[in-house]
Motif scaffolding. Structure first.
Motif, PDB file in Angstrom:
ATOM      1  N   GLY A  18       0.577 -14.898  -5.729  1.00 30.90           N
ATOM      2  CA  GLY A  18      -0.636 -15.260  -6.453  1.00 30.90           C
ATOM      3  C   GLY A  18      -1.662 -14.173  -6.653  1.00 30.90           C
ATOM      4  N   VAL A  19      -1.253 -12.911  -6.654  1.00 28.32           N
ATOM      5  CA  VAL A  19      -2.188 -11.817  -6.904  1.00 28.32           C
ATOM      6  C   VAL A  19      -2.435 -11.709  -8.411  1.00 28.32           C
ATOM      7  N   PRO A  20      -3.708 -11.741  -8.851  1.00 27.09           N
ATOM      8  CA  PRO A  20      -4.002 -11.637 -10.291  1.00 27.09           C
ATOM      9  C   PRO A  20      -3.529 -10.287 -10.854  1.00 27.09           C
ATOM     10  N   GLU A  21      -3.140 -10.288 -12.122  1.00 30.70           N
ATOM     11  CA  GLU A  21      -2.631  -9.076 -12.771  1.00 30.70           C
ATOM     12  C   GLU A  21      -3.601  -7.904 -12.653  1.00 30.70           C
ATOM     13  N   GLU A  22      -4.896  -8.205 -12.829  1.00 32.11           N
ATOM     14  CA  GLU A  22      -5.878  -7.120 -12.829  1.00 32.11           C
ATOM     15  C   GLU A  22      -6.083  -6.498 -11.437  1.00 32.11           C
ATOM     16  N   LEU A  23      -5.614  -7.171 -10.397  1.00 32.10           N
ATOM     17  CA  LEU A  23      -5.777  -6.649  -9.031  1.00 32.10           C
ATOM     18  C   LEU A  23      -4.495  -6.032  -8.471  1.00 32.10           C
ATOM     19  N   MET A  24      -3.414  -6.102  -9.241  1.00 31.42           N
ATOM     20  CA  MET A  24      -2.129  -5.631  -8.709  1.00 31.42           C
ATOM     21  C   MET A  24      -2.126  -4.147  -8.375  1.00 31.42           C
ATOM     22  N   ARG A  25      -2.788  -3.347  -9.197  1.00 36.64           N
ATOM     23  CA  ARG A  25      -2.805  -1.900  -8.956  1.00 36.64           C
ATOM     24  C   ARG A  25      -3.547  -1.583  -7.665  1.00 36.64           C
ATOM     25  N   SER A  26      -4.759  -2.142  -7.499  1.00 38.32           N
ATOM     26  CA  SER A  26      -5.556  -1.844  -6.303  1.00 38.32           C
ATOM     27  C   SER A  26      -4.917  -2.412  -5.038  1.00 38.32           C
ATOM     28  N   LYS A  27      -4.363  -3.636  -5.145  1.00 39.43           N
ATOM     29  CA  LYS A  27      -3.709  -4.232  -3.974  1.00 39.43           C
ATOM     30  C   LYS A  27      -2.422  -3.482  -3.631  1.00 39.43           C
ATOM     31  N   GLY A  28      -1.752  -2.987  -4.677  1.00 40.44           N
ATOM     32  CA  GLY A  28      -0.550  -2.196  -4.431  1.00 40.44           C
ATOM     33  C   GLY A  28      -0.863  -0.900  -3.712  1.00 40.44           C
ATOM     34  N   GLU A  29      -1.979  -0.256  -4.089  1.00 43.71           N
ATOM     35  CA  GLU A  29      -2.405   0.968  -3.406  1.00 43.71           C
ATOM     36  C   GLU A  29      -2.745   0.680  -1.945  1.00 43.71           C
ATOM     37  N   TYR A  30      -3.362  -0.481  -1.690  1.00 48.35           N
ATOM     38  CA  TYR A  30      -3.698  -0.870  -0.311  1.00 48.35           C
ATOM     39  C   TYR A  30      -2.440  -0.997   0.544  1.00 48.35           C
ATOM     40  N   VAL A  31      -1.447  -1.707   0.032  1.00 50.88           N
ATOM     41  CA  VAL A  31      -0.216  -1.921   0.810  1.00 50.88           C
ATOM     42  C   VAL A  31       0.529  -0.595   1.011  1.00 50.88           C
ATOM     43  N   LEU A  32       0.616   0.223  -0.039  1.00 48.27           N
ATOM     44  CA  LEU A  32       1.296   1.515   0.085  1.00 48.27           C
ATOM     45  C   LEU A  32       0.569   2.433   1.068  1.00 48.27           C
ATOM     46  N   ASN A  33      -0.760   2.423   1.024  1.00 47.63           N
ATOM     47  CA  ASN A  33      -1.534   3.247   1.952  1.00 47.63           C
ATOM     48  C   ASN A  33      -1.347   2.779   3.391  1.00 47.63           C
ATOM     49  N   MET A  34      -1.235   1.471   3.593  1.00 46.03           N
ATOM     50  CA  MET A  34      -0.974   0.937   4.936  1.00 46.03           C
ATOM     51  C   MET A  34       0.383   1.425   5.432  1.00 46.03           C
ATOM     52  N   GLN A  35       1.388   1.387   4.555  1.00 45.69           N
ATOM     53  CA  GLN A  35       2.710   1.879   4.939  1.00 45.69           C
ATOM     54  C   GLN A  35       2.650   3.373   5.249  1.00 45.69           C
ATOM     55  N   MET A  36       1.905   4.124   4.446  1.00 44.05           N
ATOM     56  CA  MET A  36       1.790   5.570   4.660  1.00 44.05           C
ATOM     57  C   MET A  36       1.097   5.873   5.985  1.00 44.05           C
ATOM     58  N   MET A  37       0.038   5.134   6.312  1.00 40.12           N
ATOM     59  CA  MET A  37      -0.644   5.341   7.596  1.00 40.12           C
ATOM     60  C   MET A  37       0.293   5.041   8.758  1.00 40.12           C
ATOM     61  N   GLY A  38       1.130   4.025   8.582  1.00 42.60           N
ATOM     62  CA  GLY A  38       2.124   3.719   9.599  1.00 42.60           C
ATOM     63  C   GLY A  38       3.118   4.850   9.783  1.00 42.60           C
ATOM     64  N   LEU A  39       3.543   5.449   8.664  1.00 52.18           N
ATOM     65  CA  LEU A  39       4.469   6.582   8.717  1.00 52.18           C
ATOM     66  C   LEU A  39       3.856   7.767   9.452  1.00 52.18           C
ATOM     67  N   LEU A  40       2.602   8.083   9.142  1.00 53.36           N
ATOM     68  CA  LEU A  40       1.942   9.223   9.778  1.00 53.36           C
ATOM     69  C   LEU A  40       1.775   8.990  11.280  1.00 53.36           C
ATOM     70  N   LEU A  41       1.331   7.805  11.657  1.00 58.33           N
ATOM     71  CA  LEU A  41       1.175   7.485  13.076  1.00 58.33           C
ATOM     72  C   LEU A  41       2.526   7.433  13.771  1.00 58.33           C
ATOM     73  N   GLY A  42       3.492   6.804  13.124  1.00 56.91           N
ATOM     74  CA  GLY A  42       4.825   6.676  13.707  1.00 56.91           C
ATOM     75  C   GLY A  42       5.508   8.011  13.906  1.00 56.91           C
ATOM     76  N   GLY A  43       5.275   8.964  12.974  1.00 56.94           N
ATOM     77  CA  GLY A  43       5.872  10.287  13.109  1.00 56.94           C
ATOM     78  C   GLY A  43       5.467  10.945  14.412  1.00 56.94           C
ATOM     79  N   ILE A  44       4.186  10.803  14.756  1.00 55.79           N
ATOM     80  CA  ILE A  44       3.690  11.377  16.019  1.00 55.79           C
ATOM     81  C   ILE A  44       4.257  10.626  17.217  1.00 55.79           C
ATOM     82  N   ILE A  45       4.200   9.297  17.181  1.00 51.01           N
ATOM     83  CA  ILE A  45       4.660   8.476  18.309  1.00 51.01           C
ATOM     84  C   ILE A  45       6.129   8.731  18.614  1.00 51.01           C
ATOM     85  N   TRP A  46       6.977   8.616  17.603  1.00 49.25           N
ATOM     86  CA  TRP A  46       8.425   8.751  17.831  1.00 49.25           C
ATOM     87  C   TRP A  46       8.814  10.177  18.177  1.00 49.25           C
ATOM     88  N   GLY A  47       8.115  11.157  17.590  1.00 53.29           N
ATOM     89  CA  GLY A  47       8.420  12.545  17.905  1.00 53.29           C
ATOM     90  C   GLY A  47       8.168  12.859  19.363  1.00 53.29           C
TER      91      GLY A  47
END
Length: 407
Positions: free
Chosen positions: A43-72
């Motif tokens: 149910g995400v409105p069309e006009e919000l898909m870009r901004s919400k998509g950036e939010y989810v991708l940025n969350m995944q990216m932050m997880g990758l950066l933190l995880g890289g340190i933890i697992w290393g």
């Protein structure tokens, strides 16, 4: 251990690392592929898909950066196998849960957790393979790991075409859990075990950055991979906008572009490994690939009235050019001693992925001043110049003995 049994064990290790990276890549890009379908469903409105998509991708990216340190750090302190088991269990469970989300906030939180898990797979796998195989043949092992692994992107594309987006997440999580059964027969690196009980600093970020030469060596390792994710994350992912600037005959499909790019990356990784064995040099191969990438990027960005066929061919060639991903991680692993090797090999690819953010900011800034095409050409040339300079600063590591530690 007799040679036949040792060869079988090494073969199993390479197989497991390859399939692990296959699942890792599948789960890494699945959101980018099913973003629109999943947002519509919750149910995400069309006009919000870009901004919400950036939010989810940025969350995944932050997880990758933190995880890289933890697992290393975990891999250098407690063992590479623990990371291979722990990381895939975490991101598999996260992806299964992703199939049940009903709102964007939860979506982002789960992608953050998945990102932490996804950060550990490649670095630990490359480190384990590099430390287990002989110095003259380890390039073949890492070549197979990455070459097979990136094909996970192709499966992700077709699964998303054939099935519902929730099912696509379930498939990714299910593959990971099945893979855990294969990992029972794998074994720890002898180099790690020989240093396990030694009283030396392991997996320490302080040790990594406390010495100027060592810190610069790490920075150079990061820089040689800079062009890779700009190609995937901007030149291909933003194909519709770039195509519009080129007066494309039809709207260019980012989804098809990503698929053909990953096909090129897969073949490129195989060829990079073979060429490195042939030239007895990883640096020469990476230099060839970097120049190949910038050449085809300029051709792509100069293709007025580009057709869909030409775009897919160029996407494949660009993928071929940035197909030194495994070689990049292998070089990073080979530059450092056993007590820091996994930390470097695990953080480097994730920090390079994270470097896409400032690259994208620079690109966005330039777009406002010189337009999409000249901005893209300027950034890819700049990133390539930095990458080549960093490559020149690193020593050749093709036949380097990895039985050493950082003091």
């Amino acid at each position: 251990m007799d040679n036949n049994k040792k060869s079988k064990n090494v073969g199993l290790l390479v197989l497991v690392a390859s399939l692990g990276y296959f699942v890792d890549i599948y789960d890494l890009i699945i959101f980018s592929i099913v973003r629109i379908a999943s947002f519509r469903d919750i149910g995400v409105p069309e006009e919000l898909m870009r901004s919400k998509g950036e939010y989810v991708l940025n969350m995944q990216m932050m997880g990758l950066l933190l995880g890289g340190i933890i697992w290393g750090v975990i891999a250098d302190k407690f063992g590479r196998l623990k990371v291979l088991f722990g990381s895939i269990l975490l991101y598999s469970l996260a992806n299964i849960y992703n199939g049940f989300v009903q709102d964007v906030v939860t979506y982002g939180i789960v992608r953050f957790i998945a990102g932490i898990g996804l950060a550990g797979e490649l670095g630990a796998g490359i480190t384990l393979v590099a430390e287990t195989m002989s110095k003259n043949k380890r390039g073949y092992g890492t070549m197979i790991v990455a070459g097979v692994g990136v094909l996970g992107a192709i499966l992700a594309y077709y699964i998303s075409e054939w099935y519902d987006w929730r099912t696509a997440y379930f498939v990714g999580g299910g593959m990971g859990l099945c893979l855990l059964l294969l990992r029972v027969g794998t074994f720890e690196s002898n180099l790690f075990k020989s240093d396990e009980n030694r009283d030396i600093e392991k997996g320490s970020l302080r040790l990594l950055f406390s010495n100027k030469e060592r810190a610069l060596r790490y920075l150079y390792c990061l820089c040689i991979g800079l062009p890779i994710w700009f190609v995937v994350g901007v030149l291909i992912t933003q194909a519709p906008e770039i195509g519009k600037a080129l007066n494309a005959v039809t709207t260019l499909s980012a989804g098809k572009g990503v698929m053909f790019t990953y096909l090129g990356i897969s073949l490129g990784d195989f060829l990079a490994g073979l060429l490195a064995q042939w030239f007895k040099s990883r640096r020469k191969v990476v230099l060839i690939y970097q120049l190949f990438t910038v050449l085809f990027a300029v051709i792509y960005l100069s293709s007025e009235e580009i057709t869909e066929i030409r775009f897919m061919v160029l996407a494949f060639l660009l993928g071929l050019g940035v197909g030194y991903w495994a070689t990049f991680v292998t070089i990073a692993a080979e530059q450092f001693g056993t007590n820091l090797r996994a930390t470097v090999a695990t953080t480097a690819p994730n920090f390079v992925r994270g470097a896409l953010v400032p690259s994208t900011w620079l690109y966005g800034f330039l777009v406002g001043h010189i337009g999409v095409l000249y901005a893209a050409i300027s950034v890819i040339i700049l990133l390539t110049v930095i990458a080549v300079f960093a490559l020149v600063k690193l020593e050749e590591s093709f036949d380097k003995d990895l039985n050493f530690t950082e003091e």
